[in-house]
Design a protein around this motif. Structure first.
Motif, PDB file in Angstrom:
ATOM      1  N   THR A 344      79.517  30.388 -11.106  1.00 39.16           N
ATOM      2  CA  THR A 344      80.381  29.205 -10.955  1.00 39.16           C
ATOM      3  C   THR A 344      79.545  27.923 -10.985  1.00 39.16           C
ATOM      4  O   THR A 344      79.601  27.122 -10.050  1.00 39.16           O
ATOM      5  N   PRO A 345      78.754  27.691 -12.031  1.00 36.42           N
ATOM      6  CA  PRO A 345      77.947  26.476 -12.083  1.00 36.42           C
ATOM      7  C   PRO A 345      78.835  25.250 -12.241  1.00 36.42           C
ATOM      8  O   PRO A 345      79.942  25.341 -12.793  1.00 36.42           O
ATOM      9  N   PRO A 346      78.389  24.076 -11.772  1.00 39.54           N
ATOM     10  CA  PRO A 346      79.196  22.865 -11.956  1.00 39.54           C
ATOM     11  C   PRO A 346      79.464  22.604 -13.427  1.00 39.54           C
ATOM     12  O   PRO A 346      78.604  22.810 -14.288  1.00 39.54           O
ATOM     13  N   GLY A 347      80.688  22.172 -13.725  1.00 43.60           N
ATOM     14  CA  GLY A 347      81.049  21.800 -15.084  1.00 43.60           C
ATOM     15  C   GLY A 347      80.925  20.294 -15.235  1.00 43.60           C
ATOM     16  O   GLY A 347      79.827  19.743 -15.252  1.00 43.60           O
ATOM     17  N   GLU A 348      82.078  19.627 -15.342  1.00 45.43           N
ATOM     18  CA  GLU A 348      82.078  18.160 -15.400  1.00 45.43           C
ATOM     19  C   GLU A 348      82.068  17.636 -13.963  1.00 45.43           C
ATOM     20  O   GLU A 348      83.089  17.219 -13.419  1.00 45.43           O
ATOM     21  N   TRP A 349      80.878  17.653 -13.384  1.00 40.94           N
ATOM     22  CA  TRP A 349      80.783  17.398 -11.945  1.00 40.94           C
ATOM     23  C   TRP A 349      79.391  16.872 -11.612  1.00 40.94           C
ATOM     24  O   TRP A 349      78.403  17.317 -12.207  1.00 40.94           O
ATOM     25  N   PRO A 350      79.272  15.952 -10.653  1.00 40.46           N
ATOM     26  CA  PRO A 350      77.929  15.501 -10.241  1.00 40.46           C
ATOM     27  C   PRO A 350      77.166  16.623  -9.553  1.00 40.46           C
ATOM     28  O   PRO A 350      77.762  17.486  -8.895  1.00 40.46           O
ATOM     29  N   VAL A 351      75.861  16.632  -9.722  1.00 37.99           N
ATOM     30  CA  VAL A 351      75.034  17.689  -9.140  1.00 37.99           C
ATOM     31  C   VAL A 351      73.863  17.096  -8.380  1.00 37.99           C
ATOM     32  O   VAL A 351      73.460  15.954  -8.595  1.00 37.99           O
ATOM     33  N   LYS A 352      73.335  17.891  -7.466  1.00 42.49           N
ATOM     34  CA  LYS A 352      72.042  17.634  -6.844  1.00 42.49           C
ATOM     35  C   LYS A 352      71.076  18.681  -7.385  1.00 42.49           C
ATOM     36  O   LYS A 352      71.387  19.862  -7.389  1.00 42.49           O
ATOM     37  N   ARG A 353      69.918  18.247  -7.822  1.00 39.27           N
ATOM     38  CA  ARG A 353      68.917  19.179  -8.324  1.00 39.27           C
ATOM     39  C   ARG A 353      67.985  19.546  -7.176  1.00 39.27           C
ATOM     40  O   ARG A 353      67.369  18.680  -6.540  1.00 39.27           O
ATOM     41  N   VAL A 354      67.895  20.839  -6.892  1.00 40.84           N
ATOM     42  CA  VAL A 354      67.134  21.342  -5.748  1.00 40.84           C
ATOM     43  C   VAL A 354      66.026  22.258  -6.258  1.00 40.84           C
ATOM     44  O   VAL A 354      66.259  23.106  -7.133  1.00 40.84           O
ATOM     45  N   VAL A 355      64.820  22.087  -5.719  1.00 40.50           N
ATOM     46  CA  VAL A 355      63.707  22.985  -6.010  1.00 40.50           C
ATOM     47  C   VAL A 355      63.241  23.579  -4.684  1.00 40.50           C
ATOM     48  O   VAL A 355      62.940  22.852  -3.736  1.00 40.50           O
TER      49      VAL A 355
END
Length: 372
Positions: A344-355
């Protein structure tokens, strides 16, 4: 690439062959399956329609070399026309007026048979079937990713579109409508408005209007598989306390994903993510709800057993649900031999990139800020 009937038949053939060692281990010649998860597994996604009591549910009868659908005459025509055409099934049918139990007595009379439901003098096969059911086949993983994309679309489209002031019930209804539009059964819908999730970790949906924030969560089912995800929306700037809680939930989600590997357990992964909560106001949030569950053939499966937890394996599905204060970040993943795959990855949606721990970057759904 669309899944073909030939791919599905090959998947069923492989599962039928995988039952031969089970039959030998149980010392029987045939096996009867009636539990919905077992039937969906064997058939690679049989969808039972309509109002059906448990005593009339269709099942499968197999000797490891041939297979039959066992069902009422009320169901057989549709099931063969719309679900099983060309998949190698024969039919053993009872008349709805006579009932299933008498038919089963006739079917199993004098036979060495096992079942997945308790019947007199018939051994239970459930423990022998469990290792086969926990992993999704390559065919089912493709089904699963398709289902995940559609559940995400339903949740995100609803969260982008509903007007402020709508009640949780109304927002949940919009999600359900979008799921049904794609032939997906809404299994569980949850909308938590204006921080209500801080008090209720399994909030469902109620008559409360959404005025500032909402966590929209859905579990959808199709072809015997289950996918869950959530997305969060804020009308206007995100309230500071909610933003702090959401950031921690995102970091926990990243931690959980980084540990989602074969031979790890959900409990141990949950413990590893507690340190992220620090010593602030959310330090003991982990005590209020489980970090996640097994998924795939069940909406939410507890993988603990007396004295031990079941380790994850490649092909298993997991739903992670870090909940911190009013915030929640819920997604479904597939375990692989390398990094987990987000179903269920984000589609048209803001994301936070986490490492996490130097691993690959993960894009996790952030809060969508909408104009008031």
């Amino acid at each position: 690439m669309p899944l073909s009937p030939a791919d599905r038949r090959a998947d069923i053939d492989a599962k039928q062959a995988a039952l031969l060692p089970v039959l030998r281990s149980l010392g029987v010649d045939t096996l009867v399956l009636f539990m919905p998860a077992h039937v969906a597994w064997f058939t690679a996604g049989l969808n039972v329609a309509g109002l059906v009591p448990d005593a009339e549910r269709p099942g499968v009868y197999t000797n490891g070399q041939s297979r039959w659908l066992v069902c009422s005459n009320a169901d057989s025509q549709r099931l063969f026309d719309e679900e099983l055409d060309g998949l190698g099934f024969q039919l053993k049918e009872w008349h709805w007026e006579a009932g299933r139990s008498d038919f089963l007595a006739y079917l199993t009379d004098g036979a060495r048979v096992a079942a997945d439901r308790p019947f007199p003098a018939i051994p239970l096969a459930n423990e022998h079937l469990r290792p086969l059911l926990r992993g999704l086949s390559p065919f089912e993983r493709a089904q699963y990713r398709e289902l995940g994309a559609l559940v995400v679309e339903a949740v995100e489209s609803t969260a982008r579109a509903f007007a402020p002031g709508r009640t949780e019930h109304e927002v949940a209804a919009q999600v359900g409508h979008r799921l049904l539009h794609h032939g997906i059964e809404p299994v569980a819908l949850s909308v938590t408005a204006d921080g209500r999730g801080a008090k209720y970790r399994r909030a469902g949906a109620g008559p409360n209007p959404v005025t500032r924030t909402a966590v929209v969560q859905a579990t959808g089912s199709r072809d015997g598989l289950f996918v869950t995800c959530s997305r969060t929306v804020s009308f206007g700037p995100v309230p500071p306390e909610f933003a702090a809680a959401h950031d921690l939930a995102v970091k926990q989600a990243g931690s959980f994903r980084s540990w989602t590997k074969p031979n790890k357990t959900i409990g141990a992964i949950g413990v590893a993510g507690r340190a992220i909560l620090g010593t602030g106001p959310f330090e003991f949030e982990y005590r209020l709800s489980p970090p996640g569950y097994g998924a795939g053939r069940f909406a939410a499966e507890f993988l603990g057993r007396p004295g031990a937890e079941e380790p994850l394996a490649a092909g298993n599905a997991v739903v992670w649900q870090p909940r911190v204060g009013p915030a929640a970040v819920v997604d479904t993943l597939l375990v692989t031999d390398a990094e987990p795959t987000a179903v269920t990855p984000p589609g048209e949606w803001p994301v936070k990139r986490v490492v996490v721990r130097g691993g690959p970057p993960q894009d996790i759904a952030d809060v969508l800020v909408r104009d008031v």
